[in-house]
Design an enzyme around this catalytic site. Structure first.
Site, PDB file in Angstrom:
ATOM      1  N   LYS A 234       0.309  23.517  35.415  1.00 53.39           N
ATOM      2  CA  LYS A 234      -0.635  23.920  34.377  1.00 53.39           C
ATOM      3  C   LYS A 234      -1.597  22.787  34.048  1.00 53.39           C
ATOM      4  O   LYS A 234      -1.180  21.669  33.769  1.00 53.39           O
ATOM      5  CB  LYS A 234       0.141  24.323  33.108  1.00 53.39           C
TER       6      LYS A 234
ATOM      7  N   HIS B 215       2.286  34.417  31.826  1.00 47.69           N
ATOM      8  CA  HIS B 215       1.861  33.315  30.943  1.00 47.69           C
ATOM      9  C   HIS B 215       2.575  33.488  29.604  1.00 47.69           C
ATOM     10  O   HIS B 215       2.207  34.345  28.802  1.00 47.69           O
ATOM     11  CB  HIS B 215       0.343  33.340  30.734  1.00 47.69           C
TER      12      HIS B 215
ATOM     13  N   ASP C 189       0.397  35.263  27.085  1.00 51.47           N
ATOM     14  CA  ASP C 189       0.146  34.095  26.241  1.00 51.47           C
ATOM     15  C   ASP C 189       0.760  34.296  24.858  1.00 51.47           C
ATOM     16  O   ASP C 189       0.225  33.811  23.860  1.00 51.47           O
ATOM     17  CB  ASP C 189      -1.350  33.786  26.135  1.00 51.47           C
TER      18      ASP C 189
ATOM     19  N   HIS D 199       4.777  31.426  26.226  1.00 51.59           N
ATOM     20  CA  HIS D 199       5.279  30.251  25.514  1.00 51.59           C
ATOM     21  C   HIS D 199       6.628  30.598  24.901  1.00 51.59           C
ATOM     22  O   HIS D 199       6.710  31.498  24.064  1.00 51.59           O
ATOM     23  CB  HIS D 199       4.308  29.825  24.414  1.00 51.59           C
TER      24      HIS D 199
ATOM     25  N   HIS E 158      -6.149  26.220  31.830  1.00 51.31           N
ATOM     26  CA  HIS E 158      -6.697  26.550  30.507  1.00 51.31           C
ATOM     27  C   HIS E 158      -8.188  26.243  30.595  1.00 51.31           C
ATOM     28  O   HIS E 158      -8.597  25.082  30.576  1.00 51.31           O
ATOM     29  CB  HIS E 158      -6.032  25.732  29.401  1.00 51.31           C
TER      30      HIS E 158
ATOM     31  N   HIS F 278      -5.687  33.491  30.590  1.00 47.89           N
ATOM     32  CA  HIS F 278      -6.189  34.146  29.369  1.00 47.89           C
ATOM     33  C   HIS F 278      -7.709  34.180  29.284  1.00 47.89           C
ATOM     34  O   HIS F 278      -8.302  33.609  28.367  1.00 47.89           O
ATOM     35  CB  HIS F 278      -5.577  33.524  28.109  1.00 47.89           C
TER      36      HIS F 278
HETATM   37  O1  DOR Z   1      -3.553  30.455  21.265  1.00 46.89           O
HETATM   38  C1  DOR Z   1      -2.985  29.657  21.997  1.00 46.89           C
HETATM   39  N1  DOR Z   1      -1.744  29.200  21.715  1.00 46.89           N
HETATM   40  N2  DOR Z   1      -3.629  29.208  23.070  1.00 46.89           N
HETATM   41  C2  DOR Z   1      -3.133  28.231  23.832  1.00 46.89           C
HETATM   42  O2  DOR Z   1      -3.780  27.851  24.768  1.00 46.89           O
HETATM   43  C3  DOR Z   1      -1.849  27.583  23.487  1.00 46.89           C
HETATM   44  C4  DOR Z   1      -1.017  28.449  22.675  1.00 46.89           C
HETATM   45  C5  DOR Z   1       0.140  27.717  22.037  1.00 46.89           C
HETATM   46  O3  DOR Z   1       0.848  26.996  22.738  1.00 46.89           O
HETATM   47  O4  DOR Z   1       0.345  27.891  20.844  1.00 46.89           O
HETATM   48 ZN    ZN Z   2      -0.876  29.704  26.611  1.00 49.73          ZN
END
Ligand code: DOR
Ligand code: ZN
Length: 345
Positions: free
Chosen positions: A99, A13, A247, A15, A136, A174
């Site tokens: 997702k 997971h 995450d 970003h 989520h 998460h």
């Molecule tokens: O803390 C987070 N940041 N939780 C999420 O679900 C998304 C993520 C983000 O994309 O910044």
């Molecule tokens: Zn995330």
């Protein structure tokens, strides 16, 4: 023990964002991880197979020279997601998962799902072809206290969906509560959960006691200490249904340090040092490899990586306070304790 060899880890997971941010954060993950499941919450989101192919190509173009890092792509589920497009993307191996963001639950989730009946056919097709749904897991009902949103989601949304669509393979992303740990533990072979690095380290006091700490604000928000302890127990248990999804969610400081700051902790760089420290404290170092490198691959039905990494223990490792992008600084997650384990090489 002061040396530890692990199969090269995967991050289930992550970003990576796009543009200048992608360029800056990708090397941080590619340094230690062989593969990562890349989240689709760009603006606009990665909805179609064509979007996923384009995004994958931008990631590959941003890869450091010589890196064999592999991005595993996800599609962002909307009420307009087209079954033939999704099936085609799965069949050719372009996407690894889909997702589900409840609309309004988190960063860039506005295009997410409001009415779950509208995605039923998509989910049925995913169950047929064994394509996992990454969830989520928070309700967006403003009446529900933010600290209860995960537990209520299990009861109101996730459990009904799973009963309605048997065979749907689900990863609860998460997780932050003992409720989720218990639910996943009892959930059979089609259910697993990712656990982040930061949720193993912080509870809600870290965010709010003695001053507000925006860099610890993420979603789902960290809960009470009993919940953190349940997460540590799950991660270090050796149970295959729990595995690492960092995450790692970079935001510029300018976006975090605001009257209304963004949610996300950036952990890509120091995750393995933090995890080794946490697992060592629990007397569970021999279970670290399962959590970082084996359980996720097994759930996603891919081979674990052949390559190995070596961690060694010594004087505390000094990580920089953040990384620099062309647009500004991204502050690194500070676990608040010294880190003695470093990844060699
Ligand atoms: O803390 C987070 N940041 N939780 C999420 O679900 C998304 C993520 C983000 O994309 O910044
Ligand atoms: Zn995330």
């Amino acid at each position: 023990m002061d040396r530890l060899t692990l199969r090269r880890p995967d991050d289930w997971h992550l970003h990576l964002r796009d543009g200048a941010m992608l360029k800056a954060v990708l090397p941080e993950t590619a340094r230690h991880f062989a593969r990562a499941l890349v989240m689709p919450n760009l603006v606009p989101p990665v909805v179609t197979a064509a979007d996923a192919a384009d995004y994958r190509d931008r990631i590959l173009a941003a890869k450091p020279r010589g890196s064999d890092f592999r991005p595993l792509m996800t599609l962002y589920l909307t009420e307009d997601t087209q079954v033939p497009d999704l099936r085609a993307a799965a069949e050719i191996g372009l996407v690894t998962a889909v997702k589900l963001y409840p609309a309004g639950a988190t960063t860039n989730s506005a295009s997410g799902v409001k009415d779950f009946t509208k995605v039923r056919r998509v989910l049925e097709n995913m169950a047929q072809i064994g394509l996992p749904l990454c969830v989520h897991g928070e309700v967006t009902d403003p009446e529900v206290d933010i600290f209860d949103r995960e537990a209520v989601f299990i009861e109101r949304v996730l459990d009904p969906i799973r009963r309605d669509i048997p065979g749907l393979r689900v990863v609860m992303e998460h997780i932050t509560t003992a409720d989720a740990v218990d639910y996943v533990r009892d959930g059979g072979d089609d259910l697993a959960a990712t656990i982040t690095t930061h949720h193993l380290v912080i509870n809600r006091n870290h965010i709010l006691a003695g001053g507000i700490r925006p860099h610890y604000y993420c979603l789902p928000v960290a809960k009470r200490e009993v919940h953190r302890k349940a997460l540590v127990a799950a991660a270090t248990s050796g149970e295959a249904r729990f595995f690492l999804g960092t995450d790692s969610a970079p935001h510029l400081d300018a976006a975090k340090l605001m009257p209304c700051g963004c949610a996300g902790c950036f952990t890509a760089t120091n995750t393995l040092s933090i995890l080794a420290e946490m697992f060592e404290r629990e007397g569970a170092l021999e279970r670290l490899e399962g959590f970082t490198s084996l359980h996720g691959a097994a759930f996603y039905r891919v081979e674990p990586n052949d390559a190995r990494i070596v961690l060694s223990k010594g004087e505390p490792v000094r990580y920089p306070p953040g990384i620099l992008t062309e647009d500004g600084v991204v502050t690194m997650f500070d676990p608040g304790f010294p880190l003695h384990w470093r990844v060699e090489g």
